[in-house]
Each structure stands twice: as C-alpha cells, then as structure tokens.
Write a protein that holds these residues in place. Structure first.
Motif, PDB file in Angstrom:
ATOM      1  N   THR A 152     -35.415   5.623  37.181  1.00 49.47           N
ATOM      2  CA  THR A 152     -34.979   6.724  38.026  1.00 49.47           C
ATOM      3  C   THR A 152     -35.027   8.034  37.247  1.00 49.47           C
ATOM      4  O   THR A 152     -35.231   8.042  36.028  1.00 49.47           O
ATOM      5  CB  THR A 152     -33.546   6.484  38.535  1.00 49.47           C
TER       6      THR A 152
ATOM      7  N   ASN B 172     -29.386   6.086  48.391  1.00 50.09           N
ATOM      8  CA  ASN B 172     -28.362   5.412  47.595  1.00 50.09           C
ATOM      9  C   ASN B 172     -26.969   5.607  48.183  1.00 50.09           C
ATOM     10  O   ASN B 172     -26.145   4.684  48.179  1.00 50.09           O
ATOM     11  CB  ASN B 172     -28.411   5.913  46.154  1.00 50.09           C
TER      12      ASN B 172
ATOM     13  N   SER C 293     -38.204   1.772  42.161  1.00 53.30           N
ATOM     14  CA  SER C 293     -37.131   2.766  42.026  1.00 53.30           C
ATOM     15  C   SER C 293     -37.575   4.172  42.379  1.00 53.30           C
ATOM     16  O   SER C 293     -36.756   5.079  42.467  1.00 53.30           O
ATOM     17  CB  SER C 293     -36.607   2.760  40.582  1.00 53.30           C
TER      18      SER C 293
END
Length: 446
Positions: free
Chosen positions: A118, A315, A336
């Motif tokens: 990330t 998220n 990701s």
C-alpha cells in the motif's frame, strides 16, 4: 500522496516544489533510506517503466538508499502493481517505482509502497519530507547498503496475475488485441494472456525510451480501435505506461471505460456471491454507473478523485471493488493496489460466466452525456477560487437544475484544471462545459 512532493500517484516531474532531477532522486533516496533505516528497514525493491530517464533516476535513487545503509533489489522494467506485489512476496520493507504513469516520456516520478503493497503512511511521508530539508551524508563504509538484481521478477508477477483468473478456466477461442503503450507491460501482458489460452495480437510492445504513451495505450485508443476492427478481433485491451490503468474496446470499436469495467465486474461478483458491500467510484464517475448499480441493488459511494481516496473509502466501508473512469480499477480481494492486467482478467471472468460479448455486457449500463475539458493554467493563478469562474459555474448549475452536475478540480499530476459537466440528453453539456473552461482560461490569462 501528500503535501510537498507526494502526488496522489507519487512524485511527478514538476509537481510541487521539487523537480525530478538526478540530484533530487539521490537526495530523496537518502532521505527515504534514513527514515526507513531508523524503522529497521533492510531492503527496498526498485522497479521502473520504460522511459529513458528511468535508468538515470534508478541509479541515483539506488545510490541514495545505499548511502543511508539500506539494501536495494532491482527488478528492471515492471508495472507499478508488480512492485507492490513483489515488495510483499519478497518480504522487502518497501517498494519504489520510477514512473510517470500515463505522462509523456520526458516526465518522470517516484512512487513508494509499504511492505504490504500500500501507499506510505502520512507519518512516513512527513518524516521523509523533513529529512529532505537536511544535509545529505553517508553511513560508514562497513554499513553501506548492498545491491542485487531479482532475475525472476517478471516470471513471478506473470504467475501472480494468472492466479487471479478463475482456476481451470481458459481464454481459448478469444482473439484479443493488446496495446502495451510501449510501457512496463510490454513483456508481461502478452505472456499472461497467451499462457491463459487467448490468441493475441500485440501493439505498443517495442519501447525505445521515448515512445511510451506516444499515441498509444490507455490514454490514446485510436490505434487499438483500428487494429481491433482491421483484424476482426473479439476485443482490445490497452494499458498505460506503468500498467496500473486499463481501458477496453469491444468488437465494434466502441471504447469501454473504467465505469463500464466496474459495472461488468460488479454484476459478475453479485451473480456469483462474491460481492462484499458495494462499489466505490469517484466524483468523476458517470451517473449512469450509479443508476445501473442501483438497479442491481448494489450500493455505490463516491470518493475524491485519486486511487488513494478510492482505497481509503473501500477500507473504511470494508468493500472490495472500486476505481475511476480513467481505468484505475481496484480489486482488493486480489491486490492491494490498482492493476490493469488483473482488472482485465476480472472482466474476462465475467464475460465467461455471463456468456456474453464485451459489447453485450456493457449494454446494461447507459452512460449520461459527460464532457471533460482540460484547461492548462500557469500554476501561479488560482482560477478555481476566482469570482468570475464561481459565477459562471453557478450560472451553469442554475441552467441545468436537477438534470446535471458540474465538477472542477486541479489535476494531481499536471498544471491542468479539469472541467466536467454531465447531464441528460436535453442539455448541451459540451457548450456548458466550454463556457466554464473559457472562464477559467480568461482568468488565468488575465
């Protein structure tokens, strides 16, 4: 990614106060290395796209990291999402990509990934920025970092991409044209689709350092459309220079953008019980996507423009699917970060399940007329806050009523103001957008 020099897609050529020069790349490598070493970093993976300046900046970045005592692993040209994946699979502490994505060859930039694939945290970004303002030094000779090359990096990423396609399934019988934009997917995408059984024709696969994104790839689809129609292919798939963006073309030559790609994937996931929550688009997403998902009882939410903001909202909500109409598609159950190859494979999974052509699958969503005009500005003015521009926007919004919407924003990678007007067929959206664009241009010129 952040305030001084981190853009939403990473560092860019002349964004912020820091131009990307060898001196800057050296100092950035040292500053990042200092911060990472203080947190126990042992190794950083560096990849790049195919633009000619990548070799120069790679060497400078490598030297800065080594001077800070950090080991470096080099992959050579690979897509941005490949570096995010390899940072995890090799258990490196971070990944660095030298790329300016869809920009011309003379631009370049630097992106960072954490060890879980990330973007960096705000705290890390601020720490690196602070370190940039300090004099550069060097650790003792005995503590210098070491360099190695990962020789099987491309093969590992190819197998990873293939693993996201339905197990035991095949692309046999499909005739696909790939446009690799003379960029980082040139030696990756053909292998993935060929090994899954497709008959492929490839264009944009001969990088020379200066032809990346040059009238090809996801931002210039004319060559792909022409090739699909000329050879009678089932579809075309185009990637941008660093491979995190995808656009498609159906057998009729019609362009299938990121909104339609999201719709096709979401429809498949819902039908097969894979959908977790809903879909995140951006403020730029066509209203037609929102309406089509609503008809399927799939929740939809809008984030700010930029893949980072899409990821943040995904998220927050615990959802898995999101993206931008420009072709940045995020399937968090597979990767990701945004990945053009994986997104294309998800569309192909959907077409197999639905037993439809790309043209038929996209027909369930009707896009509303939407016009986007990019207005270049000097960078010294603030046209979005000017009373003349605000007044023109207010006038256009009043004229449209509840039949359309206006969105103005600055590009995160170029000195552009993006003027978007969207509305139903009764509105002259192009004329309305041009009025606002003219106001922005007049303010900047004056």
């Amino acid at each position: 990614m952040s305030r001084k020099y981190f853009g939403t897609d990473g560092v860019r050529g002349l964004v912020g106060q820091y131009p990307i020069t060898p001196d800057f790349a050296l100092k950035l490598g040292y500053a990042a290395g200092q911060v990472m070493a203080a947190e126990g970093t042992r190794e950083v993976i560096i990849g790049k796209d195919t633009r000619i300046s990548g070799y120069l900046l790679e060497s400078a970045m490598e030297s800065g990291l080594i001077a800070a005592g950090v080991n470096v692993a080099l992959t050579g040209p690979l897509p941005t999402p490949a570096i995010a994946y390899l940072a995890q699979t090799f258990r490196a502490d971070a990944g660095v990509v030298i790329s300016a994505s869809h920009n011309p060859y003379h631009d370049n930039g630097i992106k960072f990934f954490s060890n879980n694939g990330t973007k960096l945290t705000d705290a890390n970004e601020l720490a690196i920025e602070a370190a940039l303002d300090q004099p550069m030094g060097c650790v003792d000779s005995a503590n210098l970092g070491k360099v190695r090359r990962i020789h099987d990096a491309a093969g590992r990423y190819i197998e990873f991409c293939k693993s996201t396609f339905d197990h035991g399934a095949s692309l046999e019988g499909l005739n696909i044209v790939l446009d690799c934009a003379h960029g980082a997917t040139y030696h990756i995408a053909p292998a993935v689709f060929r090994e899954l059984g497709a008959e492929i024709t490839v264009i944009g696969d001969k990088p020379n350092g200066t032809n990346i994104n040059d009238h090809c790839g996801a931002t210039h689809l004319d060559a792909l459309v022409d090739k699909v129609l000329t050879i009678g292919a089932d579809m075309g798939i185009a990637f941008d220079g660093d491979g995190d963006r995808v656009m498609m073309v159906d057998h009729t030559g019609a362009v299938v953008d990121g909104d339609e790609i999201l719709y096709i994937i979401a429809r498949h996931w819902q039908a097969t019980g894979q959908m977790e929550g809903g879909v995140v688009g951006t403020l730029m997403a066509n209203l037609g996507l929102e309406l089509a998902l609503k008809a399927l009882d799939i929740p939809f939410a809008r984030s700010k423009v930029g893949d980072r903001y899409v990821v943040e909202m995904l998220n927050e909500k615990g959802w898995m699917l999101g993206g931008e109409n420009s072709g940045h598609i995020l399937s968090l159950k597979h990767h990701s970060t945004g990945d053009g190859i994986i997104a294309a494979l998800q569309v192909l999974n959907a077409l197999r399940y639905l037993d439809q052509s790309l043209a038929d699958a996209r027909s369930g969503m009707t896009k509303l007329p939407q016009v986007l005009i990019n207005v270049r500005f000097s960078g010294n003015s603030a046209p979005l806050e000017h009373e003349t521009v605000l007044a023109e926007v207010a006038a256009v919004e009043a004229e449209m009523g509840d039949k359309g919407r206006v969105l103005l924003r600055k590009s995160g990678t170029e000195p552009l103001i993006r003027v978007m007007v969207e509305g139903d067929n009764s509105l002259d959206v192009r004329g309305l957008a041009q009025r606002i664009a003219d106001a922005v241009q007049a303010v900047d010129a004056g």
